[in-house]
Design a protein around this motif. Structure first.
Motif, mmCIF file in Angstrom:
data_model
loop_
_atom_site.group_PDB
_atom_site.id
_atom_site.type_symbol
_atom_site.label_atom_id
_atom_site.label_comp_id
_atom_site.label_asym_id
_atom_site.label_seq_id
_atom_site.Cartn_x
_atom_site.Cartn_y
_atom_site.Cartn_z
ATOM 1 N N VAL A 38 43.054 11.998 27.178
ATOM 2 C CA VAL A 38 42.180 12.480 28.251
ATOM 3 C C VAL A 38 41.902 13.969 28.114
ATOM 4 C CG1 VAL A 38 42.930 10.692 29.846
ATOM 5 C CG2 VAL A 38 44.180 12.863 29.752
ATOM 6 N N ALA A 39 42.658 14.660 27.271
ATOM 7 C CA ALA A 39 42.445 16.095 27.066
ATOM 8 C C ALA A 39 43.144 16.510 25.776
ATOM 9 C CB ALA A 39 42.973 16.913 28.249
ATOM 10 N N ASP A 98 48.749 7.692 19.216
ATOM 11 C CA ASP A 98 48.440 6.350 18.727
ATOM 12 C C ASP A 98 47.256 5.800 19.520
ATOM 13 O OD1 ASP A 98 48.303 3.792 17.798
ATOM 14 O OD2 ASP A 98 50.352 3.213 18.342
ATOM 15 N N PRO A 99 46.055 5.793 18.940
ATOM 16 C CA PRO A 99 44.876 5.316 19.694
ATOM 17 C C PRO A 99 44.948 3.841 20.059
ATOM 18 C CG PRO A 99 44.338 5.623 17.376
ATOM 19 C CD PRO A 99 45.710 6.185 17.568
ATOM 20 N N ASP A 100 45.833 3.077 19.414
ATOM 21 C CA ASP A 100 45.965 1.658 19.749
ATOM 22 C C ASP A 100 46.774 1.454 21.033
ATOM 23 O OD1 ASP A 100 44.526 0.872 17.526
ATOM 24 O OD2 ASP A 100 46.313 0.758 16.250
ATOM 25 N N VAL A 140 47.147 10.457 27.948
ATOM 26 C CA VAL A 140 47.968 11.560 27.420
ATOM 27 C C VAL A 140 47.092 12.771 27.085
ATOM 28 C CG1 VAL A 140 49.675 9.964 26.490
ATOM 29 C CG2 VAL A 140 47.766 10.698 25.060
ATOM 30 N N VAL A 141 47.796 13.918 26.928
ATOM 31 C CA VAL A 141 47.190 15.149 26.437
ATOM 32 C C VAL A 141 47.684 15.350 25.002
ATOM 33 C CG1 VAL A 141 46.993 17.649 26.753
ATOM 34 C CG2 VAL A 141 47.110 16.146 28.739
ATOM 35 N N ILE A 145 51.379 15.957 23.971
ATOM 36 C CA ILE A 145 51.979 17.102 24.647
ATOM 37 C C ILE A 145 52.445 16.720 26.048
ATOM 38 C CG2 ILE A 145 51.609 19.469 25.402
ATOM 39 C CD1 ILE A 145 51.632 19.012 22.365
ATOM 40 N N ASP A 146 51.626 15.919 26.725
ATOM 41 C CA ASP A 146 51.955 15.561 28.106
ATOM 42 C C ASP A 146 51.418 14.152 28.395
ATOM 43 O OD1 ASP A 146 52.895 15.740 30.669
ATOM 44 O OD2 ASP A 146 51.117 16.759 31.444
#
Length: 206
Positions: A169-170, A162-164, A202-203, A183-184
């Motif tokens: 970061v990866a 959710d980009p909001d 988050v990843v 995932i993480d």
């Protein structure tokens, strides 16, 4: 017959009206005086009309000036009231920010006390399990204190990205079944009520 002739002479003579005329000829002074009196009366009526019109205009001008003064007074009063309201609202907002920060910091102090006690216990005890349990209790207490202030932790792992609320970061190749899922969690995100207090890092699977 003599009486009749005497009557006609008295009526039609020099002392009476001219024969065949019912009124004087107006060549004399009396008729001229009547005309002059009529003109004077007309002038007087015109002057009275002008005076009445002038009085009406002055009255309307005076009423308009009074109404303008009343509206100006209302405007000045409203402007002063709005300025007072703006200053009062700004002062209340500043007080709320200061008071709110003070209350949050005050709520954090007991957690700080527990951390100090845990550090002191670590120097005196070799019971790792007891120390671990103490730190766990401090973390729970800290989380509960935040919750009471409206701060809640985001649950992101395994959820769709959710980009909001989250910041990727990866990206990680996790297969088709996990494409677009978190995932993480590198850094936990928090909500203050229904607003993002801190985005979760988050990843994301791809």
């Amino acid at each position: 017959m003599k009486k009749k002739e005497a009557y006609n002479e008295a009526v039609n003579g020099d002392e009476g009206f001219a024969a065949g005329e019912g009124y004087p000829s107006c060549e004399g002074e009396p008729c001229a005086n009547v005309a002059d009196d009529g003109a004077a009366a007309a002038d007087t009526m015109a002057e009275d009309t002008q005076d009445a019109a002038g009085s009406g205009a002055e009255a309307e001008k005076s009423d308009a000036a009074a109404e303008a003064a009343a509206w100006k007074d209302k405007f000045l009063r409203l402007q002063a009231e709005f300025d007072n309201y703006r200053k009062r609202t700004l002062r209340e907002k500043m007080d709320l920010v200061e008071t709110g920060g003070k209350e949050v910091l005050k709520a954090m102090l007991p957690v700080r006390d527990d951390v100090e006690r845990a550090l002191a216990a670590m120097d005196k005890s070799d019971d790792i399990e007891a120390l671990r349990e103490g730190v766990r209790l401090i973390a729970q207490k800290f989380t509960e204190t935040l919750r009471q202030r409206g701060v809640t932790q985001m649950e992101a792992a395994g959820e769709p990205f959710d980009p909001d609320r989250q910041e990727a970061v990866a990206k990680f190749a996790a297969g088709e079944e996990k494409r677009g899922l978190v995932i993480d969690v590198v850094q936990t995100g928090y909500m203050l009520g229904d607003k993002v207090l801190r985005f979760a890092k988050v990843v994301v699977g791809e």
